[in-house]
Design a protein around this motif. Structure first.
Motif, mmCIF file in Angstrom:
data_model
loop_
_atom_site.group_PDB
_atom_site.id
_atom_site.type_symbol
_atom_site.label_atom_id
_atom_site.label_comp_id
_atom_site.label_asym_id
_atom_site.label_seq_id
_atom_site.Cartn_x
_atom_site.Cartn_y
_atom_site.Cartn_z
ATOM 1 N N ILE A 1 0.761 -1.236 0.163
ATOM 2 C CA ILE A 1 0.076 0.048 0.063
ATOM 3 C C ILE A 1 0.973 1.150 0.190
ATOM 4 O O ILE A 1 0.409 2.254 -0.756
ATOM 5 C CB ILE A 1 -0.862 0.099 1.204
ATOM 6 N N VAL A 2 1.935 1.248 0.780
ATOM 7 C CA VAL A 2 2.971 2.242 0.634
ATOM 8 C C VAL A 2 3.562 2.501 -0.603
ATOM 9 O O VAL A 2 3.763 3.755 -1.161
ATOM 10 C CB VAL A 2 3.921 1.860 1.825
ATOM 11 N N LYS A 3 4.083 1.543 -1.134
ATOM 12 C CA LYS A 3 4.562 1.220 -2.512
ATOM 13 C C LYS A 3 3.540 1.944 -3.579
ATOM 14 O O LYS A 3 3.952 2.746 -4.464
ATOM 15 C CB LYS A 3 5.045 0.182 -3.035
ATOM 16 N N GLN A 4 2.151 1.667 -3.410
ATOM 17 C CA GLN A 4 1.313 2.125 -4.381
ATOM 18 C C GLN A 4 0.990 3.613 -4.095
ATOM 19 O O GLN A 4 0.644 4.228 -5.125
ATOM 20 C CB GLN A 4 0.059 1.280 -4.171
ATOM 21 N N ALA A 5 1.091 4.001 -2.811
ATOM 22 C CA ALA A 5 0.697 5.623 -2.666
ATOM 23 C C ALA A 5 1.869 6.302 -3.167
ATOM 24 O O ALA A 5 1.600 7.474 -3.714
ATOM 25 C CB ALA A 5 0.501 5.718 -1.261
ATOM 26 N N PHE A 6 3.284 5.596 -2.799
ATOM 27 C CA PHE A 6 4.257 6.165 -3.786
ATOM 28 C C PHE A 6 4.249 6.446 -5.087
ATOM 29 O O PHE A 6 4.508 7.672 -5.721
ATOM 30 C CB PHE A 6 5.664 5.697 -3.191
ATOM 31 N N ALA A 7 3.700 5.459 -5.814
ATOM 32 C CA ALA A 7 3.387 5.509 -7.124
ATOM 33 C C ALA A 7 2.755 6.518 -7.763
ATOM 34 O O ALA A 7 2.634 7.092 -8.679
ATOM 35 C CB ALA A 7 3.518 4.170 -7.859
ATOM 36 N N ASP A 8 1.558 6.461 -6.596
ATOM 37 C CA ASP A 8 0.578 7.449 -7.135
ATOM 38 C C ASP A 8 0.857 8.829 -6.875
ATOM 39 O O ASP A 8 0.587 9.767 -7.929
ATOM 40 C CB ASP A 8 -0.950 7.030 -6.315
ATOM 41 N N GLN A 9 1.435 9.008 -5.796
ATOM 42 C CA GLN A 9 1.971 10.431 -5.808
ATOM 43 C C GLN A 9 3.021 10.942 -6.846
ATOM 44 O O GLN A 9 2.900 12.063 -7.337
ATOM 45 C CB GLN A 9 2.826 10.627 -4.313
ATOM 46 N N THR A 10 3.788 9.861 -7.212
ATOM 47 C CA THR A 10 4.830 10.126 -8.217
ATOM 48 C C THR A 10 4.264 10.377 -9.531
ATOM 49 O O THR A 10 4.591 11.348 -10.151
ATOM 50 C CB THR A 10 5.888 9.043 -8.354
ATOM 51 N N SER A 11 3.130 9.692 -9.923
ATOM 52 C CA SER A 11 2.642 9.846 -11.021
ATOM 53 C C SER A 11 1.864 11.154 -11.264
ATOM 54 O O SER A 11 1.836 11.867 -12.118
ATOM 55 C CB SER A 11 1.509 8.708 -11.423
ATOM 56 N N ARG A 12 1.128 11.587 -9.937
ATOM 57 C CA ARG A 12 0.505 12.841 -10.026
ATOM 58 C C ARG A 12 1.474 14.044 -10.266
ATOM 59 O O ARG A 12 1.255 14.904 -10.788
ATOM 60 C CB ARG A 12 -0.191 13.213 -8.654
ATOM 61 N N ALA A 13 2.708 13.708 -9.468
ATOM 62 C CA ALA A 13 3.688 14.836 -9.641
ATOM 63 C C ALA A 13 4.439 15.086 -10.904
ATOM 64 O O ALA A 13 4.484 16.105 -11.606
ATOM 65 C CB ALA A 13 4.845 14.484 -8.570
ATOM 66 N N VAL A 14 4.507 13.854 -11.547
ATOM 67 C CA VAL A 14 4.974 14.045 -12.985
ATOM 68 C C VAL A 14 3.972 14.619 -13.885
ATOM 69 O O VAL A 14 4.255 15.286 -14.935
ATOM 70 C CB VAL A 14 5.413 12.583 -13.632
ATOM 71 N N ALA A 15 2.656 13.940 -13.704
ATOM 72 C CA ALA A 15 1.825 14.674 -14.644
ATOM 73 C C ALA A 15 1.674 16.286 -14.448
ATOM 74 O O ALA A 15 1.398 16.944 -15.284
ATOM 75 C CB ALA A 15 0.461 14.194 -14.205
#
Length: 231
Positions: A110-124
């Motif tokens: 869940i932490v990994k997924q949250a990190f990936a989501d945050q990263t994707s939003r930051a990149v977007a």
């Protein structure tokens, strides 16, 4: 009936006139040749400056074409695209580097997924900001390119103008040299005929004033008369 001295005087006049005519014709021929040579230099200078003027006109028209509405739109699109591409290339999308190895350990999914989501939003968000900034900065880039183009064109046109002024300034010297080259030295015949004619006329006039036949009057003290009195 003419005497020998009278015939000599007439021959002297004719020879002197012929010599003068020869010299006159040679002088006129030289003047015509000089005028042609000087005109050739003038036309050559005008042709050079005409080509320089065409070069300057092409330089000016090229810059003027950059402000055509259609061309402005194309140049703006290219400037915005180039600036956007540069901004997009600065965004880090690969987060699997050494700096993130610590996050790849035994962390919950869940932490990994949250990190990936945050990263994707930051990149977007970064990508969207890059697009917006690229579109805005494209105007500045276009204006800078136009200003550089105008400055370069003004410099080139100024140099062309200096070349044209140099050509015009050199014209008098080139014309003078061409005129000297076109001048032919006078022939000896004009001088010979004039000299012989003058000598014959002078001799006949001098002899005509001396006692001749039954005429015993002294030579006249006024202007020399090449025709004896009583003729």
């Amino acid at each position: 009936m003419c005497t020998g001295l009278e015939i000599l005087a007439l021959v002297g006049l004719g020879m002197g006139g012929a010599g003068g005519l020869i010299q006159h014709n040679e002088a006129q021929a030289n003047q015509a040749a000089q005028a042609r040579a000087m005109n050739e230099q003038l036309f050559a200078m005008l042709d050079k400056n005409r080509r320089l003027s065409e070069e300057a006109r092409l330089e000016f028209d090229e810059q003027l074409g950059n402000f055509d509405p259609a061309q402005v739109g194309q140049n703006l699109g290219e400037a915005q695209g180039e600036r956007t591409a540069n901004l997009q290339s600065a965004i880090t999308r690969d987060l699997s580097g050494p700096a993130n190895i610590a996050l790849m350990g035994d962390v919950p999914e869940i932490v990994k997924q949250a990190f990936a989501d945050q990263t994707s939003r930051a990149v977007a968000n970064s990508s969207a900001n890059a697009n917006a900034l690229g579109a805005l900065s494209g105007y500045n880039d276009l204006m800078l390119d136009n200003q550089l183009g105008i400055t370069g064109a003004a410099r080139n046109i100024g140099q062309i103008g200096n070349f044209a002024q140099s050509n015009a300034a050199m014209l008098p010297a080139l014309q003078q040299y061409a005129a000297l080259e076109a001048t032919k030295p006078p022939s000896i015949w004009g001088q010979i005929f004039s000299g012989m004619g003058n000598a014959a006329a002078t001799f006949a006039g001098a002899k005509g004033g001396l006692p001749m036949g039954g005429y015993n009057s002294p030579a006249p003290s006024g202007p020399m008369n090449i025709i004896p009195k009583g003729y």
